[in-house]
Design an enzyme around this catalytic site. Sequence first.
Site, PDB file in Angstrom:
ATOM      1  N   CYS A  81      35.781 -29.920  17.001  1.00  0.00           N
ATOM      2  CA  CYS A  81      35.993 -29.637  15.761  1.00  0.00           C
ATOM      3  C   CYS A  81      37.218 -29.153  15.265  1.00  0.00           C
ATOM      4  O   CYS A  81      37.482 -29.960  14.571  1.00  0.00           O
ATOM      5  CB  CYS A  81      35.518 -28.039  15.415  1.00  0.00           C
TER       6      CYS A  81
HETATM    7  N1  LIG Z   1      29.731 -25.031  17.720  1.00  0.00           N
HETATM    8  C1  LIG Z   1      30.613 -25.564  17.221  1.00  0.00           C
HETATM    9  O1  LIG Z   1      31.121 -25.461  16.119  1.00  0.00           O
HETATM   10  C2  LIG Z   1      30.792 -27.057  17.846  1.00  0.00           C
HETATM   11  C3  LIG Z   1      29.968 -27.796  19.052  1.00  0.00           C
HETATM   12  N2  LIG Z   1      30.508 -28.499  19.691  1.00  0.00           N
HETATM   13  C4  LIG Z   1      30.011 -29.310  20.809  1.00  0.00           C
HETATM   14  O2  LIG Z   1      28.292 -29.668  20.350  1.00  0.00           O
HETATM   15  C5  LIG Z   1      27.945 -28.866  21.688  1.00  0.00           C
HETATM   16  C6  LIG Z   1      26.763 -27.596  21.259  1.00  0.00           C
HETATM   17  O3  LIG Z   1      27.431 -27.096  21.058  1.00  0.00           O
HETATM   18  P1  LIG Z   1      26.479 -26.240  20.567  1.00  0.00           P
HETATM   19  O4  LIG Z   1      25.579 -25.873  19.670  1.00  0.00           O
HETATM   20  O5  LIG Z   1      27.331 -25.053  19.451  1.00  0.00           O
HETATM   21  O6  LIG Z   1      26.094 -25.048  21.358  1.00  0.00           O
HETATM   22  P2  LIG Z   1      24.677 -24.284  21.731  1.00  0.00           P
HETATM   23  O7  LIG Z   1      25.076 -22.977  22.710  1.00  0.00           O
HETATM   24  O8  LIG Z   1      24.930 -23.287  20.554  1.00  0.00           O
HETATM   25  O9  LIG Z   1      23.471 -24.970  22.534  1.00  0.00           O
HETATM   26  C7  LIG Z   1      23.401 -25.571  23.239  1.00  0.00           C
HETATM   27  C8  LIG Z   1      22.025 -25.460  23.287  1.00  0.00           C
HETATM   28  O10 LIG Z   1      22.499 -26.718  24.572  1.00  0.00           O
HETATM   29  C9  LIG Z   1      20.581 -26.039  25.378  1.00  0.00           C
HETATM   30  N3  LIG Z   1      21.207 -25.383  27.095  1.00  0.00           N
HETATM   31  C10 LIG Z   1      22.051 -25.594  27.352  1.00  0.00           C
HETATM   32  N4  LIG Z   1      22.322 -25.745  28.961  1.00  0.00           N
HETATM   33  C11 LIG Z   1      21.163 -26.884  28.492  1.00  0.00           C
HETATM   34  C12 LIG Z   1      20.990 -27.301  30.397  1.00  0.00           C
HETATM   35  N5  LIG Z   1      21.161 -27.167  31.188  1.00  0.00           N
HETATM   36  N6  LIG Z   1      20.445 -28.475  30.225  1.00  0.00           N
HETATM   37  C13 LIG Z   1      19.423 -28.305  29.093  1.00  0.00           C
HETATM   38  N7  LIG Z   1      19.927 -28.137  28.155  1.00  0.00           N
HETATM   39  C14 LIG Z   1      21.115 -27.203  28.110  1.00  0.00           C
HETATM   40  C15 LIG Z   1      20.269 -24.210  25.021  1.00  0.00           C
HETATM   41  O11 LIG Z   1      18.985 -24.775  24.719  1.00  0.00           O
HETATM   42  P3  LIG Z   1      17.799 -24.369  25.367  1.00  0.00           P
HETATM   43  O12 LIG Z   1      17.553 -23.367  26.043  1.00  0.00           O
HETATM   44  O13 LIG Z   1      16.811 -24.309  24.356  1.00  0.00           O
HETATM   45  O14 LIG Z   1      17.436 -25.596  26.188  1.00  0.00           O
HETATM   46  C16 LIG Z   1      21.554 -24.659  23.963  1.00  0.00           C
HETATM   47  O15 LIG Z   1      21.147 -23.874  22.750  1.00  0.00           O
HETATM   48  C17 LIG Z   1      28.193 -28.209  22.698  1.00  0.00           C
HETATM   49  O16 LIG Z   1      29.208 -29.483  23.598  1.00  0.00           O
HETATM   50  C18 LIG Z   1      29.940 -28.055  22.381  1.00  0.00           C
HETATM   51  O17 LIG Z   1      30.846 -28.281  22.469  1.00  0.00           O
HETATM   52  C19 LIG Z   1      31.535 -29.360  19.142  1.00  0.00           C
HETATM   53  C20 LIG Z   1      31.642 -29.798  18.331  1.00  0.00           C
HETATM   54  C21 LIG Z   1      31.395 -28.632  17.301  1.00  0.00           C
HETATM   55  C1  LIG Z   2      35.412 -20.387  18.648  1.00  0.00           C
HETATM   56  C2  LIG Z   2      35.648 -20.953  19.493  1.00  0.00           C
HETATM   57  O1  LIG Z   2      35.127 -21.043  20.777  1.00  0.00           O
HETATM   58  N1  LIG Z   2      35.807 -22.578  19.431  1.00  0.00           N
HETATM   59  C3  LIG Z   2      35.588 -23.643  20.374  1.00  0.00           C
HETATM   60  C4  LIG Z   2      35.230 -24.643  20.217  1.00  0.00           C
HETATM   61  C5  LIG Z   2      33.885 -25.888  20.076  1.00  0.00           C
HETATM   62  C6  LIG Z   2      33.849 -27.108  19.636  1.00  0.00           C
HETATM   63  O2  LIG Z   2      33.994 -27.514  19.057  1.00  0.00           O
HETATM   64  O3  LIG Z   2      34.257 -27.882  20.297  1.00  0.00           O
HETATM   65  P1  LIG Z   2      33.925 -28.470  21.835  1.00  0.00           P
HETATM   66  O4  LIG Z   2      32.775 -29.717  21.439  1.00  0.00           O
HETATM   67  O5  LIG Z   2      35.069 -29.621  22.638  1.00  0.00           O
HETATM   68  O6  LIG Z   2      33.628 -27.794  23.008  1.00  0.00           O
HETATM   69  C7  LIG Z   2      36.818 -23.115  21.659  1.00  0.00           C
HETATM   70  O7  LIG Z   2      37.742 -22.842  21.699  1.00  0.00           O
HETATM   71  O8  LIG Z   2      36.594 -23.790  22.939  1.00  0.00           O
END
Ligand SMILES: NC(=O)C1=CN([C@@H]2O[C@H](COP(=O)(O)OP(=O)(O)OC[C@H]3O[C@@H](n4cnc5c(N)ncnc54)[C@H](OP(=O)(O)O)[C@@H]3O)[C@@H](O)[C@H]2O)C=CC1
Ligand SMILES: CC(=O)N[C@@H](CCC(=O)OP(=O)(O)O)C(=O)O
Length: 345
Positions: free
Chosen positions: A151
């Site tokens: 992000c």
């Molecule tokens: N949040 C953000 O703004 C952004 C996030 N990202 C990236 O996107 C990815 C997802 O982020 P986000 O949606 O915020 O994460 P969350 O923690 O909100 O969700 C991740 C999901 O992955 C599942 N999960 C976790 N561990 C495991 C496992 N071991 N095996 C299978 N499923 C698993 C869980 O679902 P369940 O337990 O239901 O299986 C959980 O709901 C991350 O890599 C993050 O860094 C990238 C850009 C922005």
């Molecule tokens: C508020 C907050 O904790 N933000 C996350 C950004 C997560 C994200 O988008 O990045 P990745 O997909 O690279 O994990 C952080 O700074 O680690």
Amino acid sequence: MTKKKVAIIGATGYTGSELVRILVNHPEVEITMITSETYAGKNITDVHPFLQGIADFKLHSVEDIDDANADLVFLALPHGVSMDFVKRFQNKPFKIVDLSGDFRLQTPEVYEEWYQKAHSFSQGFSLAKFGLPELFSEEIKQSNLVANPGCFPTGAILGAAPLLVGDYIEASPLIVDSKTGVTGAGIKSKPVNLYSNVNDNFKAYGLKKHRHTIEIQEVLGAAAGNDIAVQFTPHLLPIDRGILSTIYAKPKKSITDNDLQEIYSKFYAAKPFVRLRNQVPATKDVRGSNFCDIYTTYDDRTGMIIVISAIDNLVKGAAGQAVHNMNLMLGLDESAGLNLVPVQP
Ligand SMILES: NC(=O)C1=CN([C@@H]2O[C@H](COP(=O)(O)OP(=O)(O)OC[C@H]3O[C@@H](n4cnc5c(N)ncnc54)[C@H](OP(=O)(O)O)[C@@H]3O)[C@@H](O)[C@H]2O)C=CC1
Ligand SMILES: CC(=O)N[C@@H](CCC(=O)OP(=O)(O)O)C(=O)O
């Protein structure tokens, strides 16, 4: 036309449920499976009631993935977890958009240094393309594995790329000062993100070692054609969504606001999700949308260029950008399903 089939692995998380929100309105795609290991067998509306009546989908275990008959699968999983799924799916007939950081960097060695963990599928690095459509749309179209950008890197790279690619600024140091909403940290509770620690508070974190520093540096360095040094500091805001990045750069030659507007207009001509602004953007200007709003100006007192970019971390910073990548990979109109009007106020 038959709709393309897609599946979302990790659909209960913030980016996974945001993918559901966006894809239910996509005209050329149908969601054929969403998965959760924790809630398999339940309905997504048990976890995310906002989807009731809109996407009453059952949550499957990832073990059922073959039943999805998917053309493309989104991995909305934590980094360190995604890599095992990319490895496991390498011979499957579907394309993959990975939202994690597991394949964004250039080598497994750099990954291990910045993520402080071992990588289990180093072969994936040569297959993965960095999914920033404004810079790499041709590579993305040809790819079966796209690493969706982080992000912070999305806002930072889009803000600085026109200046570095055109060689208008000193490449080092490039200062990127970013503020994010709390959803960036994902749905799992962590003490640092407790209401009492975030509300009515504001703090910097990850100084000098945040993993997005190297992601920004590698992509901008490659775009510039030389090594650059990025000074990146993230800050946590008491808001749900949004990232505002302020970038400071020293021009090589004197430059005016008009020059900057011309440089950015040319660079982002025909890029539907970059809006060049003549006022300073705010996070609410892009909330819920796939836009990256950018403002540029030159301060002749200090001799510095200031660039400000605003994105919604869950949309342009994650799920919206992932859908943009999907559109390119599946040969669809790049904007399909992404006509998301920002939510105001
Ligand atoms: N949040 C953000 O703004 C952004 C996030 N990202 C990236 O996107 C990815 C997802 O982020 P986000 O949606 O915020 O994460 P969350 O923690 O909100 O969700 C991740 C999901 O992955 C599942 N999960 C976790 N561990 C495991 C496992 N071991 N095996 C299978 N499923 C698993 C869980 O679902 P369940 O337990 O239901 O299986 C959980 O709901 C991350 O890599 C993050 O860094 C990238 C850009 C922005
Ligand atoms: C508020 C907050 O904790 N933000 C996350 C950004 C997560 C994200 O988008 O990045 P990745 O997909 O690279 O994990 C952080 O700074 O680690």
